[in-house]
Design an enzyme around this catalytic site. Sequence first.
Site, PDB file in Angstrom:
ATOM      1  N   TYR A   1      -3.733   8.668 -75.225  1.00  0.00           N
ATOM      2  CA  TYR A   1      -1.895   9.817 -75.749  1.00  0.00           C
ATOM      3  C   TYR A   1      -2.062   9.720 -74.179  1.00  0.00           C
ATOM      4  O   TYR A   1      -3.081  10.524 -73.480  1.00  0.00           O
ATOM      5  CB  TYR A   1      -2.560  10.751 -76.493  1.00  0.00           C
ATOM      6  CG  TYR A   1      -2.432   9.983 -78.096  1.00  0.00           C
ATOM      7  CD1 TYR A   1      -3.751   9.464 -78.343  1.00  0.00           C
ATOM      8  CD2 TYR A   1      -1.569   9.997 -79.117  1.00  0.00           C
ATOM      9  CE1 TYR A   1      -4.255   8.831 -79.739  1.00  0.00           C
ATOM     10  CE2 TYR A   1      -1.725   9.761 -80.688  1.00  0.00           C
ATOM     11  CZ  TYR A   1      -3.387   9.282 -80.485  1.00  0.00           C
ATOM     12  OH  TYR A   1      -3.868   8.534 -81.715  1.00  0.00           O
ATOM     13  N   GLU A   2      -0.577  10.629 -73.822  1.00  0.00           N
ATOM     14  CA  GLU A   2      -0.396  11.039 -72.994  1.00  0.00           C
ATOM     15  C   GLU A   2      -1.105  12.577 -72.466  1.00  0.00           C
ATOM     16  O   GLU A   2      -0.556  12.540 -71.485  1.00  0.00           O
ATOM     17  CB  GLU A   2       1.512  10.768 -72.781  1.00  0.00           C
ATOM     18  CG  GLU A   2       1.791  11.075 -73.833  1.00  0.00           C
ATOM     19  CD  GLU A   2       3.719  10.792 -73.449  1.00  0.00           C
ATOM     20  OE1 GLU A   2       3.867  10.041 -73.372  1.00  0.00           O
ATOM     21  OE2 GLU A   2       4.068  11.974 -73.954  1.00  0.00           O
TER      22      GLU A   2
END
Lengths: 262, 262, 285, 285
Positions: A50-51
């Site tokens: 996930y960023e």
Amino acid sequence: MSEWTRDEMMTIAAARRLWNGCVCFVGIGLPSAACNLARLTHAPDIVLVYESGTLGTRPDVLPLSIGDGELADTAACVVPLPEIFAYFLQAGRVDVGFLGAAQVDRHGNLNSTVIGPYDAPSTRLPGAGGATEIAAHARQTFVVIKATRRSLVERLDFRTSAGFLEGRGARARTTMRGGGPRAVITDFGVLTPEDGSDELVLSELYPGATEEEARAAVGWPLRLAPVIERIAAPTPAELEALRALHARTRAAHAQPVRLPLT
Amino acid sequence: MSEWTRDEMMTIAAARRLWNGCVCFVGIGLPSAACNLARLTHAPDIVLVYESGTLGTRPDVLPLSIGDGELADTAACVVPLPEIFAYFLQAGRVDVGFLGAAQVDRHGNLNSTVIGPYDAPSTRLPGAGGATEIAAHARQTFVVIKATRRSLVERLDFRTSAGFLEGRGARARTTMRGGGPRAVITDFGVLTPEDGSDELVLSELYPGATEEEARAAVGWPLRLAPVIERIAAPTPAELEALRALHARTRAAHAQPVRLPLT
Amino acid sequence: MSGVGKVVSLGEAVARHVADGMTVALEGFTHLIPFAAAHEILRQRRRELHLVRMTPDLVYDQMIGMGCARRLTFSWGGNPGVGSAHRLRDAIEHGWPLPLEIDEHTHAGVAAAYCAGAARLPFGLLRGYLGTDLVQVNPRIRSVECPYTGERIATVPALNPDVTFLHAQRADRRGNVEIVGILGAQREAGLAAKALVVTVEELVDELPPAMNGIVLPHWVVSAVALCPGGAYPSYVQGRYGRDNAFYQRWDAVSRDRGTFRSWMERHVLGAPDHASFLASLGASA
Amino acid sequence: MSGVGKVVSLGEAVARHVADGMTVALEGFTHLIPFAAAHEILRQRRRELHLVRMTPDLVYDQMIGMGCARRLTFSWGGNPGVGSAHRLRDAIEHGWPLPLEIDEHTHAGVAAAYCAGAARLPFGLLRGYLGTDLVQVNPRIRSVECPYTGERIATVPALNPDVTFLHAQRADRRGNVEIVGILGAQREAGLAAKALVVTVEELVDELPPAMNGIVLPHWVVSAVALCPGGAYPSYVQGRYGRDNAFYQRWDAVSRDRGTFRSWMERHVLGAPDHASFLASLGASA
């Protein structure tokens, strides 16, 4: 369990395209559901990034935001956000990136910035976030979008993220490392880019969906792939896993938050 | 305890120039001894940063290398080496940097690279390491060097790190952020840069050292500051702290290493 | 890319990932220096390597002295806290046993080059190399003009080794690697490489979630080899200390070509593996 | 620079470090969003701020809706997992309550700009902004030519806020700050700033050595304020969870100008401090 919604079908169609061990750059919403469904079914060793900086996370429930605590708790490790973009995404270490958008054009270019002129928008959208660089650097991307003539459009109001640009190899002539969109997953079926023209054509339909429905939901004259595949309906196992995931998520998000003070 | 060596005097002279709370970028050897002596005497809140990435370390014994485990164990935290150079040193967050060298010239420029021509050296030295950027970015630097006509020279064989360049404000006209060398601490006393010319002049002498001794040990015609200060002899407390530190260090380094295997 | 086949012997990892002429980095800043990997590269008689390392201390003194390098990228070459790296000096000063091309930088420059490599940018930026003659002798140090302020900023070309070797505390069977303690630029050097080989003190079934701890995830790791003591004579935080006495003794061993060669023949080339190397020192080092 | 005077009240920290017209960053990526600091800035009626934040979600929706910003640097502006940031939209679409200049980027671009700021470089580099119209509408996105390959690489000007606000788990009396969990770009945003103010859940006498844990050392921290619950409705790893229901309810609160203003008057401006804000929600949120 045999009834299913188009939303469920979209999620399952996306999940099926992921393979065991693939490294996914996950967005919130349907992509997160699809990636976690894949992990809970046929791809237990899928790597979810996930960023927010969580590498190899294995949440038990879906995050509402891209940085929920559950993602950190279950991650192999958490790295600063600049590293996620520089050392992992830009470095070409992501196999699959998911993208959503308000508009997609026939070459898979995306708009998530603005409807109307940039300086005088009729609708201001959230903007690029990670999308521009996911679109450029993930080895391939999947676009997930509900199809209407206002979302699958002849011309974007703003190009936030690159698909195949003007098509016919235009993308390959840039310094973008990733291969671009391999599938646009809609609520009637899947569009994929045609070799040579890089134009999105109808190549897969869900059970019960028709070519006419597809044409009606696409804002450009939609062409057909030589063979249109009929996607298999969700299996009971897929539906069960997906619904259980959503039920766990709803239950978890309904828990009241206890503050240290109150 | 009243007898002391010039080595001890150098270390103590360096330690005295450090103030409580100052952030020091520490090198191995005498600078490490001086910084830790300051911490153990008049400057308990001095912040010691080693280029290995240890921030705010408080070793009980002196490290032999710049990355001994003791430094990590006692640090506020350990960061990657690229961050030490980019976010701390280059960002101007270091008050004092220590530098050693094989040669220093009259404007405080340093050579730690090579004696003789670069392509055909008579003596190859270790090279720059962190020195070039410490010299550029620390708010001030102290140079520590044993004085001989071969070390305090008219002309460097190679300029590894900048002092005041050609003097007369040359350094101030560059993009270097730091102020350059404020003191060259030798085994006879201290040279400091003269305002305007940026030339190193004799400004402090140790007890027992003479101007003649200084002139004999410097390879350029050494000029004198208007006032030559006489540095106070080491106090018993300073000597005791320094000798105890060295004794602890010797004992620790003499401990045999136990490998998991043997 | 599951972990199957990632855990191999060090001999196999070197055979698979190191070929003559390659650019090879062995990183670890004082801590976690991959000595066992260096020795295995020597045992497999690799030649013409371009060695990269911020601090070519004892580990590269040994490799250069044995003639396996044609080129060195570095920023500081000595025996930390002791003095000269005699074999490195002999190569540069006298071309023994072979001439050595050097690509010389500062620590900040090599760090920026590894970071650029890890990010797959073609160059790194730093406010560095100011007022130094290094820019005269190394044409790879250049500059760009800031498009906002006009200031010239130094650049270094990205470092992307064909293979980077690291040593670490633990790995799991899938190839996830945990590192504790001083990091130097080893993560960046590992991420910059085309292949990353890690020797570890211990293999476990599964590493726990590390939160903000340092992990190299399995999908950036090419091979893991169990190699207890693999950083000796450097150290492993929480496992064993740096053998400072060895570093001091090395000065005498390495000062003379013959003494050095005999030592290497006996302890490194004469030992089939790292455990034997360590055992041979127990008797006579 | 000892810690004396670094531990202050939030009111004092804002009064000391925020002036009208300043460039102010409040960072925290979903996690550790400094809501209490934002509210205190509103209570002190600061105006004409240049707000910087990767994700101007609820925290900037509130600040922009109350008219304290003239400019916004950002990369994604919405209510994560819910939908629009209505006050941000209203400011951009209709100039209510004030027109808002926007300096729009991508996440990777803002990250590179913070990193450049933290390193005091004048610009950051990335292989970014490829194929996007953002380069047409934002003249601050430029490029340089690689001095080795000739490739053009995108640049962003460094971000160096006048002040950055962060929230964290713990600090000690000297001002050392410990952070656990998702970091976003908050460390870089903090190190890039001229002043760094941190609100914390807990004050302790002395933080233990953290090894590879995340610490902002006291000499980079300008002020620390104790503020339990200071990240609510976002969350603090190990302390309290994200109030996802609040984020969902915000959609209705913020959709209408009047409803929004009343809510802010009542819960934020009408409360003397963060504890009162939290208490007011207990009754009616």
